[in-house]
Motif scaffolding. Structure first.
Motif, PDB file in Angstrom:
ATOM      1  N   TYR A 197       0.824  -1.211   0.000  1.00 55.14           N
ATOM      2  CA  TYR A 197       0.000   0.000   0.000  1.00 55.14           C
ATOM      3  C   TYR A 197       0.852   1.251   0.000  1.00 55.14           C
ATOM      4  O   TYR A 197       1.859   1.342   0.699  1.00 55.14           O
ATOM      5  CB  TYR A 197      -0.970  -0.020   1.188  1.00 55.14           C
ATOM      6  CG  TYR A 197      -2.232  -0.761   0.839  1.00 55.14           C
ATOM      7  CD1 TYR A 197      -3.349  -0.079   0.367  1.00 55.14           C
ATOM      8  CD2 TYR A 197      -2.277  -2.150   0.897  1.00 55.14           C
ATOM      9  CE1 TYR A 197      -4.491  -0.761  -0.016  1.00 55.14           C
ATOM     10  CE2 TYR A 197      -3.417  -2.845   0.525  1.00 55.14           C
ATOM     11  CZ  TYR A 197      -4.522  -2.138   0.066  1.00 55.14           C
ATOM     12  OH  TYR A 197      -5.645  -2.819  -0.331  1.00 55.14           O
ATOM     13  N   THR A 198       0.407   2.241  -0.797  1.00 51.93           N
ATOM     14  CA  THR A 198       1.071   3.537  -0.839  1.00 51.93           C
ATOM     15  C   THR A 198       0.812   4.286   0.472  1.00 51.93           C
ATOM     16  O   THR A 198      -0.017   3.883   1.279  1.00 51.93           O
ATOM     17  CB  THR A 198       0.528   4.379  -1.999  1.00 51.93           C
ATOM     18  OG1 THR A 198      -0.856   4.693  -1.722  1.00 51.93           O
ATOM     19  CG2 THR A 198       0.617   3.640  -3.311  1.00 51.93           C
ATOM     20  N   GLY A 199       1.499   5.407   0.640  1.00 50.39           N
ATOM     21  CA  GLY A 199       1.335   6.179   1.873  1.00 50.39           C
ATOM     22  C   GLY A 199       0.034   6.958   1.958  1.00 50.39           C
ATOM     23  O   GLY A 199      -0.284   7.522   2.997  1.00 50.39           O
ATOM     24  N   GLY A 200      -0.706   7.046   0.877  1.00 52.44           N
ATOM     25  CA  GLY A 200      -1.977   7.755   0.921  1.00 52.44           C
ATOM     26  C   GLY A 200      -1.857   9.261   0.933  1.00 52.44           C
ATOM     27  O   GLY A 200      -2.717   9.962   1.459  1.00 52.44           O
ATOM     28  N   THR A 201      -0.780   9.800   0.324  1.00 57.70           N
ATOM     29  CA  THR A 201      -0.584  11.257   0.338  1.00 57.70           C
ATOM     30  C   THR A 201      -1.601  11.975  -0.536  1.00 57.70           C
ATOM     31  O   THR A 201      -1.791  13.180  -0.418  1.00 57.70           O
ATOM     32  CB  THR A 201       0.834  11.607  -0.149  1.00 57.70           C
ATOM     33  OG1 THR A 201       1.070  10.950  -1.396  1.00 57.70           O
ATOM     34  CG2 THR A 201       1.873  11.148   0.863  1.00 57.70           C
ATOM     35  N   THR A 202      -2.240  11.262  -1.451  1.00 59.96           N
ATOM     36  CA  THR A 202      -3.262  11.874  -2.306  1.00 59.96           C
ATOM     37  C   THR A 202      -4.633  11.238  -2.055  1.00 59.96           C
ATOM     38  O   THR A 202      -5.390  10.968  -2.974  1.00 59.96           O
ATOM     39  CB  THR A 202      -2.897  11.714  -3.795  1.00 59.96           C
ATOM     40  OG1 THR A 202      -2.721  10.314  -4.086  1.00 59.96           O
ATOM     41  CG2 THR A 202      -1.615  12.449  -4.121  1.00 59.96           C
ATOM     42  N   GLY A 203      -4.940  10.989  -0.799  1.00 59.77           N
ATOM     43  CA  GLY A 203      -6.212  10.353  -0.461  1.00 59.77           C
ATOM     44  C   GLY A 203      -5.960   9.030   0.244  1.00 59.77           C
ATOM     45  O   GLY A 203      -4.947   8.854   0.920  1.00 59.77           O
ATOM     46  N   PHE A 204      -6.887   8.107   0.093  1.00 54.00           N
ATOM     47  CA  PHE A 204      -6.727   6.798   0.719  1.00 54.00           C
ATOM     48  C   PHE A 204      -5.524   6.070   0.120  1.00 54.00           C
ATOM     49  O   PHE A 204      -5.228   6.215  -1.075  1.00 54.00           O
ATOM     50  CB  PHE A 204      -7.979   5.942   0.500  1.00 54.00           C
ATOM     51  CG  PHE A 204      -9.130   6.318   1.393  1.00 54.00           C
ATOM     52  CD1 PHE A 204      -9.070   6.106   2.761  1.00 54.00           C
ATOM     53  CD2 PHE A 204     -10.276   6.881   0.857  1.00 54.00           C
ATOM     54  CE1 PHE A 204     -10.120   6.457   3.579  1.00 54.00           C
ATOM     55  CE2 PHE A 204     -11.344   7.241   1.662  1.00 54.00           C
ATOM     56  CZ  PHE A 204     -11.264   7.024   3.040  1.00 54.00           C
ATOM     57  N   PRO A 205      -4.803   5.270   0.928  1.00 50.65           N
ATOM     58  CA  PRO A 205      -3.721   4.444   0.379  1.00 50.65           C
ATOM     59  C   PRO A 205      -4.249   3.533  -0.727  1.00 50.65           C
ATOM     60  O   PRO A 205      -5.398   3.099  -0.681  1.00 50.65           O
ATOM     61  CB  PRO A 205      -3.256   3.627   1.589  1.00 50.65           C
ATOM     62  CG  PRO A 205      -3.670   4.429   2.778  1.00 50.65           C
ATOM     63  CD  PRO A 205      -4.951   5.106   2.389  1.00 50.65           C
ATOM     64  N   LYS A 206      -3.408   3.271  -1.686  1.00 51.43           N
ATOM     65  CA  LYS A 206      -3.811   2.450  -2.827  1.00 51.43           C
ATOM     66  C   LYS A 206      -2.954   1.197  -2.876  1.00 51.43           C
ATOM     67  O   LYS A 206      -1.734   1.271  -2.738  1.00 51.43           O
ATOM     68  CB  LYS A 206      -3.682   3.245  -4.122  1.00 51.43           C
ATOM     69  CG  LYS A 206      -4.596   4.466  -4.162  1.00 51.43           C
ATOM     70  CD  LYS A 206      -4.205   5.438  -5.248  1.00 51.43           C
ATOM     71  CE  LYS A 206      -5.096   6.687  -5.193  1.00 51.43           C
ATOM     72  NZ  LYS A 206      -4.868   7.466  -3.956  1.00 51.43           N
ATOM     73  N   GLY A 207      -3.599   0.053  -3.080  1.00 48.06           N
ATOM     74  CA  GLY A 207      -2.869  -1.204  -3.169  1.00 48.06           C
ATOM     75  C   GLY A 207      -2.155  -1.316  -4.509  1.00 48.06           C
ATOM     76  O   GLY A 207      -2.763  -1.143  -5.564  1.00 48.06           O
ATOM     77  N   VAL A 208      -0.855  -1.569  -4.447  1.00 44.87           N
ATOM     78  CA  VAL A 208      -0.049  -1.689  -5.663  1.00 44.87           C
ATOM     79  C   VAL A 208       0.335  -3.158  -5.845  1.00 44.87           C
ATOM     80  O   VAL A 208       1.024  -3.730  -4.999  1.00 44.87           O
ATOM     81  CB  VAL A 208       1.225  -0.828  -5.570  1.00 44.87           C
ATOM     82  CG1 VAL A 208       2.052  -0.947  -6.839  1.00 44.87           C
ATOM     83  CG2 VAL A 208       0.856   0.624  -5.279  1.00 44.87           C
ATOM     84  N   PRO A 209      -0.119  -3.804  -6.934  1.00 44.04           N
ATOM     85  CA  PRO A 209       0.193  -5.217  -7.142  1.00 44.04           C
ATOM     86  C   PRO A 209       1.583  -5.408  -7.741  1.00 44.04           C
ATOM     87  O   PRO A 209       2.032  -4.609  -8.566  1.00 44.04           O
ATOM     88  CB  PRO A 209      -0.891  -5.668  -8.126  1.00 44.04           C
ATOM     89  CG  PRO A 209      -1.226  -4.435  -8.908  1.00 44.04           C
ATOM     90  CD  PRO A 209      -1.017  -3.270  -7.973  1.00 44.04           C
ATOM     91  N   PHE A 210       2.247  -6.475  -7.323  1.00 44.87           N
ATOM     92  CA  PHE A 210       3.553  -6.854  -7.862  1.00 44.87           C
ATOM     93  C   PHE A 210       3.488  -8.307  -8.303  1.00 44.87           C
ATOM     94  O   PHE A 210       3.007  -9.163  -7.554  1.00 44.87           O
ATOM     95  CB  PHE A 210       4.652  -6.721  -6.810  1.00 44.87           C
ATOM     96  CG  PHE A 210       4.982  -5.307  -6.411  1.00 44.87           C
ATOM     97  CD1 PHE A 210       6.032  -4.627  -6.997  1.00 44.87           C
ATOM     98  CD2 PHE A 210       4.236  -4.665  -5.429  1.00 44.87           C
ATOM     99  CE1 PHE A 210       6.328  -3.326  -6.623  1.00 44.87           C
ATOM    100  CE2 PHE A 210       4.523  -3.366  -5.040  1.00 44.87           C
ATOM    101  CZ  PHE A 210       5.574  -2.694  -5.638  1.00 44.87           C
ATOM    102  N   SER A 211       4.009  -8.589  -9.480  1.00 44.95           N
ATOM    103  CA  SER A 211       4.129  -9.979  -9.909  1.00 44.95           C
ATOM    104  C   SER A 211       5.438 -10.558  -9.369  1.00 44.95           C
ATOM    105  O   SER A 211       6.308  -9.826  -8.871  1.00 44.95           O
ATOM    106  CB  SER A 211       4.129 -10.066 -11.438  1.00 44.95           C
ATOM    107  OG  SER A 211       5.331  -9.517 -11.959  1.00 44.95           O
TER     108      SER A 211
END
Length: 293
Positions: A197-211
């Motif tokens: 998850y991102t830090g949420g500096t632009t709103g709610f944290p966003k889940g970032v997928p990695f393969s």
């Protein structure tokens, strides 16, 4: 990365490292060490227990843990099953926790005893089906755990046991005879391997997928940068940054996947960190800017 497709995956690469460096020290934590062979056995046991509990490929599991051997065991055990770890900061509040569990669709959470209360608070408002609890000293010898308790050096949290609540160490104690082989599971390099998850500096944290390929490429590239100075398999790294952060993972796992030794500290303490550097003759240290200042 070769004809063997398992080498296109994080766990496939770890299997190869464990085979070629089986007796070599891979983890050090508060004075206790584990070899590659011992770590692989723990991972297989934990993966077997997760499989019995119903964890399958692409299932999400939140890691709500400090930098401990349990983090490494759980992370790689989930990779072993093709499940998807979702590492988050162990200091997140119930509000953050509830959001990330539901946003990721996680059904399993592995947490510290000290944050069990937060998990219990949000459990029935989330997609969770099971809780696995561990402590900072659970995998240490009994005499060390006793000394920590006597001198009040180890924070402890209250937790209750009941339906769908399990203890990490008990799951490690079970066999893994029914666990399908890694190759039988058909996990590929392009398969989803982790969500951060991102830090949420632009709103709610966003889940970032990695393969698997995303992670493996970044881990090996990170390790290759120091290879001209420290050959693979010869580094001793003091992990001074959180494992729930992508760069923290790249440093630790880049070493673990290539035969190095990783020293874990559950919480950052400058005197303890410098003591570990001296005691284990560490060659690499990684931390955030505030640590260096």
């Amino acid at each position: 990365m070769g004809a063997d497709k398992s080498i296109d995956t994080v766990y496939g690469y770890f299997e190869r490292a464990a085979q070629s460096s089986s007796d070599k020290q891979v983890l050090v934590y508060l004075g206790k060490s584990w070899s590659y062979a011992q770590l692989k056995e723990l991972i297989e046991r934990f993966a077997g227990s997760l499989h019995v509990l119903g964890v399958r490929k692409y299932d999400k599991a939140v890691l709500y843990l400090y930098n401990t051997p349990q983090w490494v065991i759980a992370w790689l055990a989930l990779m072993r099953l093709g499940a998807v770890p979702v590492p988050i900061s162990p200091i997140y509040t119930p509000v953050d926790l509830k959001y990330m569990i539901n946003d990721s669709g996680a059904e399993t959470i592995i947490c510290m005893d000290t944050n069990f209360g937060y998990v219990e608070e949000v459990f029935h408002e989330t997609s969770l089906k099971r809780i696995i609890i561990t402590t900072l000293v659970e995998l240490l010898p009994s005499w060390k755990r006793l000394l920590g308790k006597i001198f009040n050096r180890v924070p402890g949290g209250k937790y209750s046991l009941g339906e769908n609540i399990y203890l990490f160490k008990r799951l490690l104690g079970k066999g893994h005879h029914s666990l399908p082989s890694y190759r039988e599971l058909g996990i590929k390099g392009e398969d989803l391997a982790e969500m951060l998850y991102t830090g949420g500096t632009t709103g709610f944290p966003k889940g970032v997928p990695f393969s698997n390929i995303n992670l493996l490429s970044s881990f090996l590239m990170q390790r290759s940068m120091s290879e001209p100075v420290i050959p693979k398999g010869e580094d001793v790294l003091v992990q001074g940054a959180p494992l729930f952060h992508v760069l923290g993972q790249a440093m630790a796992m880049g070493g673990i996947l290539t035969g190095d030794t990783c020293i874990l500290l559950p919480k950052m303490d400058l005197d303890g960190l410098l003591d570990h550097v001296q005691r284990y003759k560490a060659k690499t240290i990684f931390g955030v800017p505030a640590l260096y200042r």
